[in-house]
Design a protein around this motif. Structure first.
Motif: not given
Length: 335
Positions: A14-23
């Motif tokens: 399982i791989r989850l792609a995530r990004n930070l909201s303020d960058i």
């Protein structure tokens, strides 16, 4: 019955792609912003008040050797893309290899969990726990309508990529593999080689994964993929049974020759090894050869170029590597 269908399924991921909201996304962020992402994710893990915080090690792509990076790719702990990011790429890897958090790849972070056999739901439970742990301290880029925002539009939504690595020798030998892979690709399932996107199949090994991440829940995506994989498992098992009934002598000869070469050859390329070990793995499943499947899968990982050189302790020229591979394989299979 084999444990977790490991006669066909090598591993589940399982791989989850995530990004930070303020960058900004990695493709447009500055070097200082990339460093900030690394520090924030590391702090979220290492400063957490859980037992997990003591079980991770950091692998900074610019600080480890090319051989170490290649070894991590071959062990499926990082992606080829991350291995190439020696500017600001990093990974936090759990000591037993079940969890890998890739930092500054295509997205700010990609949480990966990997288990032997068909264990998608267990892999999802673990990935979800790590995701929650990070989100307790960091704010993700999220839209109420679209879901998690990602660098590539195909990952928008849940951001989940579920994949299963399967060994399909009988479907390949009987010529059925093309029709099956073509059929699943028409229903939103991607088929790739051992190391994911852009790689070819070696040793009749394929990665099967979801393509759709938007409009379905994580559980729906996982259950859909698992249902398709189970159909492929049944097709492979039937092909093995039919093949052995119709061509018993030829199959036993093929497997015996493969075993003979693996235990006696003096020079062996990666490609030749993968072809031969595929036949030997089939022989183990059919009880033609008495060798443990898990041992075969471990050997397959160990003899890849990066891992082999890491085990030997030095960088080798291609021919030297092929000689050492033959020597190492022979010793491991006979032991």
């Amino acid at each position: 019955m084999f444990d977790h269908d490991n006669d066909v399924v090598i591993s589940s991921r399982i791989r989850l792609a995530r990004n930070l909201s303020d960058i900004p996304f990695p493709s447009v962020m500055t070097e200082s912003e990339a460093d900030k992402v690394k520090e924030l994710v590391k702090k979220a893990i290492f400063d957490s008040k859980t037992i997990l915080s003591t079980q991770f090690s950091e692998y900074d792509m610019k600080k480890i050797t090319p051989l170490e990076r290649q070894s991590l790719v071959e062990r499926h702990l990082i992606s080829p893309d991350l291995a190439q990011n020696t500017k600001n790429g990093s990974a936090l890897i759990k000591n037993d290899g079940t969890i890998s958090i890739m930092i500054n790849e295509e997205d700010h972070l990609r949480i990966q969990t990997i288990f032997n056999g068909l264990n998608l739901k267990e892999a999802w439970d673990l990935a979800d726990k790590i995701d929650d742990l990070i989100e307790e301290n960091l704010s993700y880029a999220f839209n109420e309508k679209l879901g998690y925002l990602t660098a590539c539009p195909t990952n928008v939504g849940t951001g989940i990529r579920a994949s299963v690595m399967v060994h399909l020798p009988a479907l390949t030998i009987t010529g059925q593999i093309g029709n099956i892979l073509n059929s699943v690709s028409k229903i939103g399932i991607a088929v790739r080689g051992m190391y994911g996107e852009g790689t070819q199949s070696l040793g009749d090994i394929y990665q099967i994964s979801n393509q759709v991440t938007l409009g379905q829940s994580e559980i729906e995506i996982i259950e859909n993929l698992e249902g398709i994989v189970k159909q492929i498992i049944n097709n492979e098992r039937k092909a093995r049974e039919d093949l052995y009934k119709r061509r018993k002598v030829q199959i036993e000869d093929r497997i015996g020759r493969a075993y003979g070469l693996l235990t006696n050859a003096k020079v062996m390329s990666t490609q030749e090894f993968m072809r031969l070990i595929s036949d030997v793995r089939l022989g183990a499943v059919l009880n033609i050869i008495n060798i443990d499947i898990q041992k075969i899968d471990e050997i397959t990982t160990h003899i890849q170029p990066g891992n082999l050189q890491k085990i030997i302790g030095k960088q080798l020229e291609p021919y030297e590597r092929d000689v050492k591979r033959a020597e190492y394989v022979s010793k491991l299979i006979r032991s």
